[in-house]
Design an enzyme around this catalytic site. Structure first.
Site, PDB file in Angstrom:
ATOM      1  N   GLU A 167       0.856  -1.191   0.000  1.00 55.71           N
ATOM      2  CA  GLU A 167       0.000   0.000   0.000  1.00 55.71           C
ATOM      3  C   GLU A 167       0.887   1.234   0.000  1.00 55.71           C
ATOM      4  O   GLU A 167       1.744   1.386   0.878  1.00 55.71           O
ATOM      5  CB  GLU A 167      -0.926   0.036   1.227  1.00 55.71           C
ATOM      6  CG  GLU A 167      -1.896   1.211   1.154  1.00 55.71           C
ATOM      7  CD  GLU A 167      -2.749   1.437   2.407  1.00 55.71           C
ATOM      8  OE1 GLU A 167      -3.757   2.143   2.293  1.00 55.71           O
ATOM      9  OE2 GLU A 167      -2.405   0.924   3.488  1.00 55.71           O
ATOM     10  N   GLU A 174       4.857   4.811   3.999  1.00 51.82           N
ATOM     11  CA  GLU A 174       4.358   6.112   4.462  1.00 51.82           C
ATOM     12  C   GLU A 174       5.555   6.995   4.780  1.00 51.82           C
ATOM     13  O   GLU A 174       6.465   6.580   5.491  1.00 51.82           O
ATOM     14  CB  GLU A 174       3.469   5.911   5.703  1.00 51.82           C
ATOM     15  CG  GLU A 174       3.098   7.171   6.453  1.00 51.82           C
ATOM     16  CD  GLU A 174       2.417   8.221   5.594  1.00 51.82           C
ATOM     17  OE1 GLU A 174       1.432   7.905   4.914  1.00 51.82           O
ATOM     18  OE2 GLU A 174       2.901   9.374   5.574  1.00 51.82           O
ATOM     19  N   ASP A 226       9.673   7.305   1.106  1.00 53.04           N
ATOM     20  CA  ASP A 226       8.924   8.006   0.063  1.00 53.04           C
ATOM     21  C   ASP A 226       8.707   7.060  -1.124  1.00 53.04           C
ATOM     22  O   ASP A 226       9.655   6.417  -1.579  1.00 53.04           O
ATOM     23  CB  ASP A 226       9.712   9.244  -0.385  1.00 53.04           C
ATOM     24  CG  ASP A 226       8.848  10.208  -1.173  1.00 53.04           C
ATOM     25  OD1 ASP A 226       8.197   9.780  -2.150  1.00 53.04           O
ATOM     26  OD2 ASP A 226       8.818  11.392  -0.807  1.00 53.04           O
ATOM     27  N   ASP A 253      -3.398  11.990  -1.605  1.00 53.12           N
ATOM     28  CA  ASP A 253      -3.590  13.440  -1.734  1.00 53.12           C
ATOM     29  C   ASP A 253      -3.976  13.795  -3.183  1.00 53.12           C
ATOM     30  O   ASP A 253      -3.291  13.384  -4.115  1.00 53.12           O
ATOM     31  CB  ASP A 253      -2.295  14.175  -1.380  1.00 53.12           C
ATOM     32  CG  ASP A 253      -1.696  13.681  -0.065  1.00 53.12           C
ATOM     33  OD1 ASP A 253      -1.606  14.483   0.868  1.00 53.12           O
ATOM     34  OD2 ASP A 253      -1.344  12.481   0.029  1.00 53.12           O
ATOM     35  N   THR A 276     -10.344   2.205   5.270  1.00 54.50           N
ATOM     36  CA  THR A 276      -9.166   2.942   5.720  1.00 54.50           C
ATOM     37  C   THR A 276      -9.655   4.025   6.697  1.00 54.50           C
ATOM     38  O   THR A 276     -10.861   4.256   6.825  1.00 54.50           O
ATOM     39  CB  THR A 276      -8.439   3.605   4.531  1.00 54.50           C
ATOM     40  OG1 THR A 276      -9.119   4.804   4.174  1.00 54.50           O
ATOM     41  CG2 THR A 276      -8.350   2.688   3.316  1.00 54.50           C
ATOM     42  N   GLU A 277      -8.712   4.718   7.338  1.00 58.85           N
ATOM     43  CA  GLU A 277      -9.121   5.804   8.254  1.00 58.85           C
ATOM     44  C   GLU A 277      -9.901   6.891   7.509  1.00 58.85           C
ATOM     45  O   GLU A 277     -10.934   7.358   7.957  1.00 58.85           O
ATOM     46  CB  GLU A 277      -7.902   6.505   8.859  1.00 58.85           C
ATOM     47  CG  GLU A 277      -7.335   5.859  10.066  1.00 58.85           C
ATOM     48  CD  GLU A 277      -6.042   5.171   9.719  1.00 58.85           C
ATOM     49  OE1 GLU A 277      -5.448   5.500   8.684  1.00 58.85           O
ATOM     50  OE2 GLU A 277      -5.641   4.283  10.486  1.00 58.85           O
ATOM     51  N   GLU A 300     -11.442   6.667   4.715  1.00 65.19           N
ATOM     52  CA  GLU A 300     -12.709   6.137   4.200  1.00 65.19           C
ATOM     53  C   GLU A 300     -13.788   6.205   5.281  1.00 65.19           C
ATOM     54  O   GLU A 300     -14.921   6.594   5.017  1.00 65.19           O
ATOM     55  CB  GLU A 300     -12.483   4.680   3.750  1.00 65.19           C
ATOM     56  CG  GLU A 300     -13.690   4.034   3.127  1.00 65.19           C
ATOM     57  CD  GLU A 300     -13.340   2.671   2.517  1.00 65.19           C
ATOM     58  OE1 GLU A 300     -12.146   2.291   2.529  1.00 65.19           O
ATOM     59  OE2 GLU A 300     -14.252   2.006   2.026  1.00 65.19           O
TER      60      GLU A 300
HETATM   61  N1  SAH Z   1      -4.209   5.452   3.073  1.00 63.87           N
HETATM   62  C1  SAH Z   1      -4.596   6.158   4.286  1.00 63.87           C
HETATM   63  C2  SAH Z   1      -3.985   7.557   4.351  1.00 63.87           C
HETATM   64  C3  SAH Z   1      -4.443   8.492   3.251  1.00 63.87           C
HETATM   65  S1  SAH Z   1      -3.711  10.109   3.364  1.00 63.87           S
HETATM   66  C4  SAH Z   1      -6.104   6.216   4.393  1.00 63.87           C
HETATM   67  O1  SAH Z   1      -6.779   5.926   3.401  1.00 63.87           O
HETATM   68  O2  SAH Z   1      -6.617   6.525   5.466  1.00 63.87           O
HETATM   69  C5  SAH Z   1      -2.397   9.913   2.205  1.00 63.87           C
HETATM   70  C6  SAH Z   1      -1.111   9.476   2.879  1.00 63.87           C
HETATM   71  O3  SAH Z   1      -0.149   9.235   1.850  1.00 63.87           O
HETATM   72  C7  SAH Z   1      -0.507  10.539   3.787  1.00 63.87           C
HETATM   73  O4  SAH Z   1      -0.274   9.985   5.060  1.00 63.87           O
HETATM   74  C8  SAH Z   1       0.780  10.937   3.074  1.00 63.87           C
HETATM   75  O5  SAH Z   1       1.825  11.285   3.975  1.00 63.87           O
HETATM   76  C9  SAH Z   1       1.106   9.683   2.280  1.00 63.87           C
HETATM   77  N2  SAH Z   1       1.913   9.950   1.080  1.00 63.87           N
HETATM   78  C10 SAH Z   1       1.617  10.810   0.078  1.00 63.87           C
HETATM   79  N3  SAH Z   1       2.580  10.815  -0.854  1.00 63.87           N
HETATM   80  C11 SAH Z   1       3.508   9.917  -0.427  1.00 63.87           C
HETATM   81  C12 SAH Z   1       4.757   9.475  -0.950  1.00 63.87           C
HETATM   82  N4  SAH Z   1       5.241   9.983  -2.095  1.00 63.87           N
HETATM   83  N5  SAH Z   1       5.463   8.565  -0.256  1.00 63.87           N
HETATM   84  C13 SAH Z   1       4.981   8.060   0.922  1.00 63.87           C
HETATM   85  N6  SAH Z   1       3.809   8.446   1.466  1.00 63.87           N
HETATM   86  C14 SAH Z   1       3.089   9.355   0.806  1.00 63.87           C
END
Ligand code: SAH
Length: 212
Positions: free
Chosen positions: A44, A69, A96, A118, A191-192, A194
């Site tokens: 994920e 993450e 990343d 995002d 997910t959170e 969601e």
């Molecule tokens: N999947 C979770 C969080 C969604 S928010 C849910 O559905 O509840 C999106 C998350 O992706 C954030 O915590 C952000 O820090 C992470 N994210 C965004 N771009 C990223 C990247 N390039 N590498 C790692 N994490 C990333």
């Protein structure tokens, strides 16, 4: 503004290298040794606080899960959940996604989840969206030819963009849902984000994409 670094988080993560894997590039091509089995690997990207992955791990003990993450401040919650549940098939990388080729070998991954990433709505930020073709290029290399991308979002604009990006990349789309919680798709783990968005009455969009 989100707090990216939480005091003490890095030290705590170092104490649990079997959960937050500290040098993931050392395991490139050898994740099965880390899990000590030959089960398929599902990743994920942008895993946040890990609720989805912990839920999936519990439902599917025959699958190995790895969440990526980049922010300490959120992944620390995933660590706390994982310490409590002691599930051996869920691990996290505090990295990343841009560097994903450093962590996985060609064809090492069976499935990739992108959940509530995002949206980066401004055109000039297109390249940051995790469904941008530059990211699909990376995913294609680590996924098996039979690999799949499963995508969920509350954001209609990002969903429309992603359908175009995935199909424009030559992928076929499957199980497309414009209202996941009213659809008959089974086994959904929330997910959170969601949970938060659907409680507010917002619709959840979902699709699966395959290379053939
Ligand atoms: N999947 C979770 C969080 C969604 S928010 C849910 O559905 O509840 C999106 C998350 O992706 C954030 O915590 C952000 O820090 C992470 N994210 C965004 N771009 C990223 C990247 N390039 N590498 C790692 N994490 C990333």
């Amino acid at each position: 503004m989100r707090l990216r670094n939480k005091p003490g988080a890095k030290e705590k993560m170092k104490q649990y290298p079997h959960i937050i894997v500290s040098n993931p590039s050392e395991h490139k091509g050898k994740w099965n040794q880390v899990f000590n089995n030959d089960h398929p690997i599902h990743v994920e990207v942008g895993t946040g606080k890990g609720q989805f992955l912990m839920g999936m791990g519990m439902l599917h003990p025959e699958v190995n899960y790895i969440g990526i993450e980049k922010y300490d401040s959120v992944i620390i919650t995933a660590l706390e959940r994982a310490i409590e549940s002691e599930q051996p098939n869920v691990k996290f990388l505090n990295e990343d996604v841009t560097n994903i080729l450093d962590y996985f070998d060609q064809g090492e991954v069976d499935r990739l989840f992108i959940n509530f990433t995002d949206p980066w709505p401004k055109n000039k930020h297109e390249k940051r969206r995790l469904t941008y073709k530059g990211f699909l290029d990376l995913y294609k290399q680590i996924l098996k030819p039979t690999g799949e991308i499963h995508f969920k979002t509350d954001n209609q604009g990002l969903f429309e963009y992603s359908l175009e990006s995935l199909s424009g990349y030559g992928m076929s789309l499957h199980n497309v849902s414009l209202d996941l919680h009213k659809s008959d798709i089974e086994g959904n783990v929330m997910t959170e984000y969601e949970e938060k968005f659907s409680q507010k009455g917002m619709r959840i969009y979902r699709c699966e994409a395959k290379f053939r």
